[in-house]
Write an enzyme that holds these catalytic residues in place. Structure first.
Site, short mmCIF file in Angstrom:
data_model
loop_
_atom_site.label_atom_id
_atom_site.label_comp_id
_atom_site.label_asym_id
_atom_site.label_seq_id
_atom_site.Cartn_x
_atom_site.Cartn_y
_atom_site.Cartn_z
N ALA A 281 0.93 -1.13 0.03
CA ALA A 281 0.08 -0.20 -0.06
C ALA A 281 0.99 1.36 0.22
O ALA A 281 0.80 2.22 -0.90
CB ALA A 281 -0.74 0.11 1.11
N CYS B 157 -6.56 -6.57 3.27
CA CYS B 157 -7.63 -6.58 4.24
C CYS B 157 -8.67 -7.46 3.57
O CYS B 157 -9.74 -8.12 4.21
CB CYS B 157 -8.56 -5.15 4.02
SG CYS B 157 -7.53 -4.08 5.06
N THR C 235 8.36 -0.54 5.03
CA THR C 235 8.53 -1.88 5.29
C THR C 235 7.41 -2.52 6.12
O THR C 235 7.15 -3.76 6.36
CB THR C 235 9.88 -2.10 6.22
OG1 THR C 235 9.70 -0.91 7.16
CG2 THR C 235 10.95 -1.99 5.26
N ARG D 94 -0.69 -12.19 7.63
CA ARG D 94 0.02 -10.85 7.53
C ARG D 94 0.00 -10.40 5.82
O ARG D 94 -0.68 -9.28 5.36
CB ARG D 94 1.19 -10.49 7.97
CG ARG D 94 1.80 -9.00 7.72
CD ARG D 94 0.85 -8.08 8.62
NE ARG D 94 1.18 -6.80 8.12
CZ ARG D 94 0.30 -5.60 8.39
NH1 ARG D 94 -0.69 -5.84 8.99
NH2 ARG D 94 0.79 -4.40 7.92
N GLU E 270 -8.88 -15.13 24.36
CA GLU E 270 -8.52 -13.48 24.35
C GLU E 270 -7.91 -13.66 26.01
O GLU E 270 -8.96 -13.93 26.62
CB GLU E 270 -9.79 -12.92 24.04
CG GLU E 270 -9.60 -11.29 24.59
CD GLU E 270 -8.48 -10.84 23.63
OE1 GLU E 270 -7.65 -10.26 24.60
OE2 GLU E 270 -8.50 -10.88 22.45
N GLY F 153 -2.07 -9.24 16.82
CA GLY F 153 -1.85 -7.82 16.56
C GLY F 153 -0.32 -7.86 15.97
O GLY F 153 0.14 -8.98 15.37
N THR G 12 11.89 11.21 7.72
CA THR G 12 12.29 10.74 8.86
C THR G 12 13.62 11.56 9.38
O THR G 12 13.95 12.84 9.00
CB THR G 12 13.22 9.28 8.73
OG1 THR G 12 14.44 9.65 7.78
CG2 THR G 12 12.24 8.65 7.58
N SER G 13 14.40 11.15 10.47
CA SER G 13 15.48 11.80 11.06
C SER G 13 16.57 11.89 10.24
O SER G 13 17.77 12.64 10.44
CB SER G 13 15.91 11.09 12.50
OG SER G 13 16.24 9.71 12.31
N VAL H 173 -14.09 0.16 10.33
CA VAL H 173 -15.39 -0.46 10.20
C VAL H 173 -15.05 -2.02 9.74
O VAL H 173 -14.19 -2.28 8.90
CB VAL H 173 -16.30 0.16 9.18
CG1 VAL H 173 -15.63 0.20 7.62
CG2 VAL H 173 -17.76 -0.28 9.22
#
Length: 454
Positions: A12, A44, A114, A135, A182, A247, A276-277, A333
């Site tokens: 994405a 998704c 990444t 994933r 859970e 997760g 980024t830095s 949603v």
């Protein structure tokens, strides 16, 4: 001077960055490295592929490397993993996963996309056969191949977040008995308890067994195949397969090794330009932290919508632009069997944590005119900041009508509208689509009453 734009990651955020950079500079050399075998796919949609709602995995794939080269003049290399970033000499070290060869690719600008990686719980036996995470598209293919080739009668899911619940429905589509384990006292902690209870009832209605406050401590191979799942208290459950859906976490190893700064929540730290830095390095998507527009603080909410938007900003700026990413409010949603659930903004706990004084109101109303065939209920919870009367959060559960109604709440929050202004919206009405007073307006009216009582 090397002017290449190199993008690490081809899903994405990465491909959005590459495509937007191409629009900004038609002559810019753009190279994308993707370690898997696929780019630009709808991750998704993977639970729906596993559940046979979508039968052909190719339906999830938007573009191929060949298309990107021919139509966009973007060079995409799949099965190529970037294994290092040299920020001083400005090159990335790339490994061809087919041949094992490594080579250095110079860059002028670099976009790190990444993504995230699945959290694999440190449970003894987690590496046993028949235990999966979900994933990427290869994960989905492996799970579906296992379901198709094995006599799976009983499956277990670790975790009762959105993905775990979507997977429960997918596995029930196969006629499989499903257990969900859970660790927390309830499901969907980002949703307030009264609405998550509706989803628990939907699981029970569809014969999914939910074990809350339950910690899995070990997996063991069963004598006749399958697995033994041992929970605290030495309770033992049988399963033919397990999917861990506890997760994800930002995939920042490359960035950390290159001394690129990460934030307090573990993602790559970026500014409003997605910088980024490190000079000439940008980052976007699930590997980054972002900014909550309500609390004005960093937040980590890995969503495909956010990844695409951030990728566009990073790509535009890497090609010389000055676009700004304004942050998110976390609108989500999903559908769990026949109940839809949606959320946007803050819940009461996160509002209090941000130093606000949340006032809430709950209503239940029909999604169409009450006399119209097929009218169903929608539960709405609205959350208001007492000090400003602004709408800062909303949650909905019920029929498919929650999907677009949550977007109205998201618009109101983004615009900084008060509950009084929300109550005055001129919303569309027709018996097949809405009652005269939409659930949004009834929730706003109830919110005003709660606010004036407080």
């Amino acid at each position: 001077m090397n002017k290449n734009l190199v993008v690490i990651g081809g899903t994405a955020a990465g491909m959005s960055a590459a495509a937007q950079a191409r629009r900004g500079d038609p002559s810019l050399p753009i190279i994308v490295f993707e370690r898997t075998g696929y780019i630009t796919y709808g991750s998704c949609g993977l639970p729906y592929y596993i559940g046979n709602v979508i039968k052909d995995v190719n339906k999830l794939i938007t573009y191929t490397p060949e298309y990107m080269k021919k139509q966009r003049n973007i060079d995409v290399y799949i099965l190529h993993e970037v294994v290092g970033i040299n920020t001083q000499e400005k090159y990335v070290k790339v490994k061809n996963l087919k041949s094992g060869e490594t080579f250095n690719q110079p860059y002028g600008q670099l976009v790190i996309a990444t993504g995230a990686v699945s959290v694999v719980p440190k449970i003894p036996g987690i590496d046993n056969n028949g235990i999966f995470t979900l994933r990427n598209i290869e994960d989905g293919i492996k799970i579906k191949e296992f379901l198709s080739s094995k006599n799976v009668k009983h499956a277990a899911i670790l975790g009762a977040g959105f993905i775990g619940l979507e997977l429960a429905e997918a596995l029930r589509n196969w006629g499989i008995d499903v257990d969900i384990f859970e660790m927390l006292p309830r499901i969907l902690p980002q949703i307030d308890e009264e609405l998550s209870a509706l989803i628990e009832a939907e699981l029970e209605k569809n014969s999914v067994k939910l074990y809350k406050n339950t910690k899995v401590v070990e997996f063991k191979p069963a004598e006749k195949g399958g697995l033994k799942i041992i929970t605290e208290g030495n309770n033992i459950f049988d399963a033919d397969m397990v999917i861990a859906a506890v997760g994800v976490k930002p995939n920042t190893l490359l960035a950390q090794n290159a001394k690129i700064q990460t934030g307090t929540l573990g993602g790559i730290a970026v500014d409003k330009y997605m910088r980024t830095s490190c000079p000439d390095i940008w980052a976007a998507g699930d590997c980054t932290e972002t900014y909550n527009r309500i609390t004005k603080k960093p937040v980590y909410v890995p969503l495909g919508t956010t990844a695409n938007k951030q990728g566009k900003i990073a790509g535009e700026n890497a090609a010389g632009g000055r676009a700004i990413f304004p942050g998110i409010i976390g609108t989500q949603v999903t559908k769990i069997f026949n109940t839809y659930i949606a959320t946007t903004g803050l819940n009461e706990i996160s509002a209090k944590d941000a130093g606000m004084l949340p006032i809430s109101a709950k209503i239940k109303h029909v999604d169409k005119a009450g006399y119209y065939p097929g009218s169903k209920s929608i539960h709405v919870k609205i959350i208001i900041d007492k000090n400003t009367a602004k709408v800062i959060g909303a949650q909905m559960a019920g029929s498919e009508g929650v999907g677009k109604r949550i977007d109205i709440f998201a618009t109101a929050i983004t615009a900084g509208m008060t509950v009084y202004e929300l109550n005055e919206l001129d919303l569309a009405y027709a018996p097949p689509v809405s009652p005269v007073y939409d659930p949004i307006l009834i929730a706003a009216s109830s919110g005003i009453k709660a606010l004036e009582k407080a």
